[in-house]
Design a protein around this motif. Structure first.
Motif, PDB file in Angstrom:
ATOM      1  N   TRP A  51       0.827  -1.212   0.000  1.00 24.45           N
ATOM      2  CA  TRP A  51       0.000   0.000   0.000  1.00 24.45           C
ATOM      3  C   TRP A  51       0.855   1.254   0.000  1.00 24.45           C
ATOM      4  O   TRP A  51       1.918   1.304   0.640  1.00 24.45           O
ATOM      5  CB  TRP A  51      -0.903  -0.027   1.230  1.00 24.45           C
ATOM      6  CG  TRP A  51      -1.937   1.041   1.326  1.00 24.45           C
ATOM      7  CD1 TRP A  51      -3.118   1.098   0.664  1.00 24.45           C
ATOM      8  CD2 TRP A  51      -1.907   2.198   2.170  1.00 24.45           C
ATOM      9  NE1 TRP A  51      -3.833   2.218   1.033  1.00 24.45           N
ATOM     10  CE2 TRP A  51      -3.106   2.917   1.963  1.00 24.45           C
ATOM     11  CE3 TRP A  51      -0.972   2.702   3.091  1.00 24.45           C
ATOM     12  CZ2 TRP A  51      -3.399   4.106   2.631  1.00 24.45           C
ATOM     13  CZ3 TRP A  51      -1.259   3.894   3.758  1.00 24.45           C
ATOM     14  CH2 TRP A  51      -2.461   4.582   3.525  1.00 24.45           C
ATOM     15  N   ALA A  52       0.383   2.281  -0.706  1.00 25.91           N
ATOM     16  CA  ALA A  52       1.050   3.579  -0.716  1.00 25.91           C
ATOM     17  C   ALA A  52       0.197   4.585   0.029  1.00 25.91           C
ATOM     18  O   ALA A  52      -1.040   4.510   0.005  1.00 25.91           O
ATOM     19  CB  ALA A  52       1.282   4.051  -2.153  1.00 25.91           C
ATOM     20  N   ARG A  53       0.836   5.513   0.707  1.00 27.21           N
ATOM     21  CA  ARG A  53       0.101   6.525   1.468  1.00 27.21           C
ATOM     22  C   ARG A  53      -0.817   7.311   0.537  1.00 27.21           C
ATOM     23  O   ARG A  53      -0.489   7.600  -0.610  1.00 27.21           O
ATOM     24  CB  ARG A  53       1.077   7.472   2.159  1.00 27.21           C
ATOM     25  CG  ARG A  53       1.926   6.776   3.233  1.00 27.21           C
ATOM     26  CD  ARG A  53       2.881   7.731   3.884  1.00 27.21           C
ATOM     27  NE  ARG A  53       2.183   8.784   4.614  1.00 27.21           N
ATOM     28  CZ  ARG A  53       2.803   9.776   5.266  1.00 27.21           C
ATOM     29  NH1 ARG A  53       4.124   9.842   5.253  1.00 27.21           N
ATOM     30  NH2 ARG A  53       2.106  10.688   5.905  1.00 27.21           N
ATOM     31  N   VAL A  78       3.506  -2.107   4.767  1.00 26.83           N
ATOM     32  CA  VAL A  78       3.739  -0.660   4.744  1.00 26.83           C
ATOM     33  C   VAL A  78       5.132  -0.383   5.309  1.00 26.83           C
ATOM     34  O   VAL A  78       5.647  -1.155   6.123  1.00 26.83           O
ATOM     35  CB  VAL A  78       2.673   0.098   5.560  1.00 26.83           C
ATOM     36  CG1 VAL A  78       1.316   0.029   4.874  1.00 26.83           C
ATOM     37  CG2 VAL A  78       2.575  -0.454   6.976  1.00 26.83           C
ATOM     38  N   PRO A  79       5.758   0.741   4.901  1.00 26.46           N
ATOM     39  CA  PRO A  79       7.136   1.012   5.321  1.00 26.46           C
ATOM     40  C   PRO A  79       7.305   1.544   6.737  1.00 26.46           C
ATOM     41  O   PRO A  79       8.393   1.462   7.302  1.00 26.46           O
ATOM     42  CB  PRO A  79       7.612   2.036   4.296  1.00 26.46           C
ATOM     43  CG  PRO A  79       6.367   2.741   3.877  1.00 26.46           C
ATOM     44  CD  PRO A  79       5.287   1.701   3.895  1.00 26.46           C
ATOM     45  N   SER A  83       2.355   5.119   8.190  1.00 25.26           N
ATOM     46  CA  SER A  83       1.612   4.552   7.062  1.00 25.26           C
ATOM     47  C   SER A  83       0.633   3.491   7.545  1.00 25.26           C
ATOM     48  O   SER A  83      -0.494   3.401   7.038  1.00 25.26           O
ATOM     49  CB  SER A  83       2.581   3.935   6.055  1.00 25.26           C
ATOM     50  OG  SER A  83       3.399   4.919   5.466  1.00 25.26           O
ATOM     51  N   ASP A 124       1.464  -0.897  -5.361  1.00 24.17           N
ATOM     52  CA  ASP A 124       1.184   0.460  -5.815  1.00 24.17           C
ATOM     53  C   ASP A 124       2.496   1.075  -6.284  1.00 24.17           C
ATOM     54  O   ASP A 124       3.439   1.224  -5.503  1.00 24.17           O
ATOM     55  CB  ASP A 124       0.586   1.295  -4.667  1.00 24.17           C
ATOM     56  CG  ASP A 124      -0.056   2.574  -5.172  1.00 24.17           C
ATOM     57  OD1 ASP A 124       0.552   3.247  -6.034  1.00 24.17           O
ATOM     58  OD2 ASP A 124      -1.159   2.917  -4.704  1.00 24.17           O
ATOM     59  N   ARG A 126       3.316   3.945  -6.822  1.00 23.90           N
ATOM     60  CA  ARG A 126       3.668   5.236  -6.220  1.00 23.90           C
ATOM     61  C   ARG A 126       4.599   5.076  -5.023  1.00 23.90           C
ATOM     62  O   ARG A 126       5.168   6.058  -4.542  1.00 23.90           O
ATOM     63  CB  ARG A 126       2.395   5.974  -5.814  1.00 23.90           C
ATOM     64  CG  ARG A 126       1.595   6.486  -7.003  1.00 23.90           C
ATOM     65  CD  ARG A 126       0.269   7.056  -6.597  1.00 23.90           C
ATOM     66  NE  ARG A 126      -0.636   6.017  -6.103  1.00 23.90           N
ATOM     67  CZ  ARG A 126      -1.908   6.243  -5.781  1.00 23.90           C
ATOM     68  NH1 ARG A 126      -2.406   7.456  -5.907  1.00 23.90           N
ATOM     69  NH2 ARG A 126      -2.665   5.252  -5.357  1.00 23.90           N
ATOM     70  N   ARG A 127       4.747   3.857  -4.531  1.00 19.92           N
ATOM     71  CA  ARG A 127       5.687   3.621  -3.438  1.00 19.92           C
ATOM     72  C   ARG A 127       7.119   3.794  -3.940  1.00 19.92           C
ATOM     73  O   ARG A 127       7.473   3.286  -5.004  1.00 19.92           O
ATOM     74  CB  ARG A 127       5.519   2.200  -2.884  1.00 19.92           C
ATOM     75  CG  ARG A 127       4.314   2.028  -2.014  1.00 19.92           C
ATOM     76  CD  ARG A 127       4.260   0.621  -1.451  1.00 19.92           C
ATOM     77  NE  ARG A 127       5.427   0.279  -0.630  1.00 19.92           N
ATOM     78  CZ  ARG A 127       5.354  -0.372   0.521  1.00 19.92           C
ATOM     79  NH1 ARG A 127       4.172  -0.735   1.003  1.00 19.92           N
ATOM     80  NH2 ARG A 127       6.442  -0.657   1.192  1.00 19.92           N
ATOM     81  N   ARG A 128       7.933   4.454  -3.147  1.00 20.05           N
ATOM     82  CA  ARG A 128       9.326   4.648  -3.535  1.00 20.05           C
ATOM     83  C   ARG A 128      10.080   3.327  -3.594  1.00 20.05           C
ATOM     84  O   ARG A 128      11.041   3.191  -4.352  1.00 20.05           O
ATOM     85  CB  ARG A 128      10.021   5.593  -2.549  1.00 20.05           C
ATOM     86  CG  ARG A 128       9.490   7.030  -2.594  1.00 20.05           C
ATOM     87  CD  ARG A 128      10.247   7.895  -1.621  1.00 20.05           C
ATOM     88  NE  ARG A 128       9.778   9.270  -1.667  1.00 20.05           N
ATOM     89  CZ  ARG A 128      10.262  10.243  -0.896  1.00 20.05           C
ATOM     90  NH1 ARG A 128      11.217   9.964  -0.014  1.00 20.05           N
ATOM     91  NH2 ARG A 128       9.789  11.474  -0.994  1.00 20.05           N
ATOM     92  N   ASP A 129       9.661   2.375  -2.766  1.00 18.36           N
ATOM     93  CA  ASP A 129      10.354   1.092  -2.715  1.00 18.36           C
ATOM     94  C   ASP A 129       9.611  -0.003  -3.479  1.00 18.36           C
ATOM     95  O   ASP A 129       9.810  -1.183  -3.215  1.00 18.36           O
ATOM     96  CB  ASP A 129      10.559   0.660  -1.265  1.00 18.36           C
ATOM     97  CG  ASP A 129       9.232   0.444  -0.530  1.00 18.36           C
ATOM     98  OD1 ASP A 129       8.174   0.818  -1.076  1.00 18.36           O
ATOM     99  OD2 ASP A 129       9.266  -0.106   0.589  1.00 18.36           O
ATOM    100  N   ALA A 130       8.784   0.389  -4.447  1.00 15.02           N
ATOM    101  CA  ALA A 130       7.999  -0.602  -5.192  1.00 15.02           C
ATOM    102  C   ALA A 130       8.898  -1.640  -5.860  1.00 15.02           C
ATOM    103  O   ALA A 130       8.599  -2.836  -5.857  1.00 15.02           O
ATOM    104  CB  ALA A 130       7.129   0.092  -6.237  1.00 15.02           C
TER     105      ALA A 130
END
Length: 217
Positions: A51-53, A78-79, A83, A124, A126-130
């Motif tokens: 999931w992304a924020r 979640v990171p 979040s 997602d 949009r997550r930086r760590d996708a």
């Protein structure tokens, strides 16, 4: 063993998702209904949502509705704690109760290491760590379906991001929401979209938009 598609459970999961999301003022409902049908149709035992924020709760609601049809487990990764709190709050506002054990907090390498045997994963973009989440995913013995939402018009990015040696046997792009890329990760030996040695021919079905790759001997 391999993933086997069941139209009946796919339909049931889709209907349950539509019912759960009805009259909810949520974004990406069409994507949520799509992934719910996928999770149900593949009878996924372990469903992972990266999931992304600010992504909302629609996908989570849809996946939870589908999990029961395969007697599966839905986990959201979640990171950080913030979040996690935002995800739980979004789900509760959408009318879905969230158990503490269904939310896993930590770095991509850490949390995905704990989730052995993933059947279906929704990431997602949009997550930086996708990319790290994709690389660390550990498929189950039947293989794994990966859904990258928010892919825009980028195609093939998810296959590249997956770990070295991962066998991607099928890939397709769907113009749903902000773009959805779907990959089927196989197990054992066999052709892969990322394989070397030999010539591969790519074909896209005009009706279904599904992408097939064939090896020319």
């Amino acid at each position: 063993m391999k993933l086997v598609w069941c139209p009946e459970t796919a339909s049931k999961a889709y209907i349950d998702a539509v019912t759960a999301l009805a009259d909810r003022n949520l974004e990406e409902i069409n994507v949520a209904e799509l992934v719910s049908a996928m999770a149900g149709g593949w009878k996924a035992q372990l469903i992972v949502e990266a999931w992304a924020r600010d992504a909302g709760a629609a996908t989570g609601v849809g996946l939870r509705a589908a999990a029961k049809h395969g007697r599966g487990r839905h986990v959201c990764v979640v990171p950080g704690e913030q979040s996690a709190a935002e995800y739980v709050d979004a789900m509760r506002r959408a009318g879905a109760a969230v158990e503490a054990e269904s939310v896993v907090v930590g770095e991509a390498e850490e949390v995905m290491r704990e989730l052995e045997g993933v059947d279906l994963m929704v990431v997602d973009c949009r997550r930086r760590d996708a990319g790290r989440v994709l690389r660390e995913a550990r498929p189950g013995p039947r293989g794994m379906v990966v859904v990258c939402k928010g892919a825009g018009r980028r195609r093939g990015g998810a296959a590249v991001a997956l770990g070295a040696g991962t066998r991607v046997v099928r890939s397709t792009y769907l113009p749903v929401g902000c773009g959805v890329e779907v990959l089927h990760v196989g197990v054992g030996n066999g052709p892969s979209l990322g394989g070397r040695g030999g010539r591969w021919i790519r074909h896209v079905d005009r009706d279904t938009k599904e992408e097939h790759v064939f090896r020319r001997r």
